[in-house]
Enzyme design. Structure first.
Site, mmCIF file in Angstrom:
data_model
loop_
_atom_site.group_PDB
_atom_site.id
_atom_site.type_symbol
_atom_site.label_atom_id
_atom_site.label_comp_id
_atom_site.label_asym_id
_atom_site.label_seq_id
_atom_site.Cartn_x
_atom_site.Cartn_y
_atom_site.Cartn_z
ATOM 1 N N ASN A 108 0.844 -1.197 0.000
ATOM 2 C CA ASN A 108 0.000 0.000 0.000
ATOM 3 C C ASN A 108 0.877 1.244 0.000
ATOM 4 O OD1 ASN A 108 -2.415 1.621 0.273
ATOM 5 N ND2 ASN A 108 -1.861 1.917 2.435
ATOM 6 N N HIS A 110 0.941 5.154 1.290
ATOM 7 C CA HIS A 110 0.279 6.024 2.268
ATOM 8 C C HIS A 110 0.974 7.383 2.270
ATOM 9 C CE1 HIS A 110 -2.041 7.091 5.804
ATOM 10 N NE2 HIS A 110 -0.922 7.562 6.330
ATOM 11 N N SER A 137 4.946 6.763 2.167
ATOM 12 C CA SER A 137 5.522 5.470 2.532
ATOM 13 C C SER A 137 4.848 4.361 1.747
ATOM 14 C CB SER A 137 5.294 5.203 4.033
ATOM 15 O OG SER A 137 5.733 6.274 4.837
ATOM 16 N N ASP A 146 -2.320 0.781 8.063
ATOM 17 C CA ASP A 146 -1.074 1.528 7.805
ATOM 18 C C ASP A 146 0.049 1.083 8.727
ATOM 19 O OD1 ASP A 146 -3.153 4.463 7.383
ATOM 20 O OD2 ASP A 146 -2.518 2.970 5.898
HETATM 21 C C1 GRF Z 1 -2.633 9.073 -2.937
HETATM 22 O O1 GRF Z 1 -2.168 10.249 -2.336
HETATM 23 C C2 GRF Z 1 -2.363 7.910 -2.016
HETATM 24 O O2 GRF Z 1 -1.201 8.062 -1.208
HETATM 25 C C3 GRF Z 1 -3.563 7.918 -1.153
HETATM 26 O O3 GRF Z 1 -4.643 8.242 -2.000
HETATM 27 C C4 GRF Z 1 -4.145 9.043 -3.082
HETATM 28 C C5 GRF Z 1 -4.597 8.344 -4.346
HETATM 29 O O4 GRF Z 1 -4.269 9.010 -5.458
HETATM 30 N N1 GRF Z 1 -3.796 6.662 -0.471
HETATM 31 P P1 GRF Z 1 -4.424 8.301 -6.909
HETATM 32 O O5 GRF Z 1 -5.816 7.727 -6.994
HETATM 33 O O6 GRF Z 1 -3.375 7.241 -7.037
HETATM 34 O O7 GRF Z 1 -4.225 9.422 -7.867
#
Ligand code: GRF
Length: 197
Positions: A108, A110, A137, A146
């Site tokens: 994932n 984050h 991360s 997370d």
């Molecule tokens: C990203 O900032 C990711 O870290 C978070 O959600 C956002 C998703 O953006 N979990 P995208 O859909 O990949 O443009």
């Protein structure tokens, strides 16, 4: 053996695009599915435009029955037999049952420097805390939200005039660099951590 990668999204899919566009040439993995819990996720069209199969499992008909929703997710995933599952802006909290089913295969991204600011509104919380740097991360997914082992981090400075949106935009640029680097190593079964810069 080329690793099969399924990517789970809920929104625009910019991280999904950066992963898909990196999985070419001598990359040890290839995308086999982009799966969304929202039919209106902008990332679905971006995946189709790149020739990646897509699917939707809408979480809403399942209400609060997360195991039933996840059983439907697993049913779709089993059709493509992924070796790796990348959560990329997938905004559903997964239960321990699902995590155990796919143990050791899930990553994932984050938007914070874990273990700081697990959960939502990470950039505003970093600004409110007076931090001087933020970042993102990539971690292995465990039952603790997370909470899994961090395999990569990228840092950006927080400027005094930065608002949460400014920071989100700066961090997103780093996300698109970091996630493909970590996925390539993970597909090579190399869990050596990456720190940017
Ligand atoms: C990203 O900032 C990711 O870290 C978070 O959600 C956002 C998703 O953006 N979990 P995208 O859909 O990949 O443009």
């Amino acid at each position: 053996m080329t690793k099969r990668v399924a990517i789970l999204i809920s929104g625009g899919g910019s991280n999904m695009v950066s992963l898909v566009e990196d999985m070419t040439g001598d990359h040890p993995a290839r995308p086999v599915l982009v799966l969304s819990n929202r039919a209106d996720a902008g990332g679905l069209a971006k995946a189709k435009a790149r020739g990646i199969p897509t699917a939707v499992v809408d979480h809403r008909p399942f209400g609060s029955d997360r195991p039933a929703f996840e059983a439907a997710l697993t049913h779709v995933l089993d059709q493509v037999r992924p070796d790796i599952i990348c959560l990329a802006g997938f905004m559903r909290v997964l239960t321990e049952g699902f995590v155990m089913r796919w143990q050791g295969t899930m990553l994932n991204i984050h938007p914070s420097l874990l273990p700081n600011y697990k959960g939502l509104h990470t950039h505003q919380r970093a600004i409110d805390a007076g931090d001087t740097e933020a970042g993102c991360s990539v971690h292995e997914v465990t039952a603790e939200l997370d909470g899994g082992q961090v395999l990569g981090q990228a840092r950006v400075p927080i400027d005094p005039e930065d608002r949460a949106d400014d920071l989100a935009a700066k961090v997103l640029v780093q996300e698109h660099i970091l996630y493909p680097l970590v996925l390539r190593r993970f597909a090579e079964e190399n869990r050596t951590r990456i720190d940017l810069p």
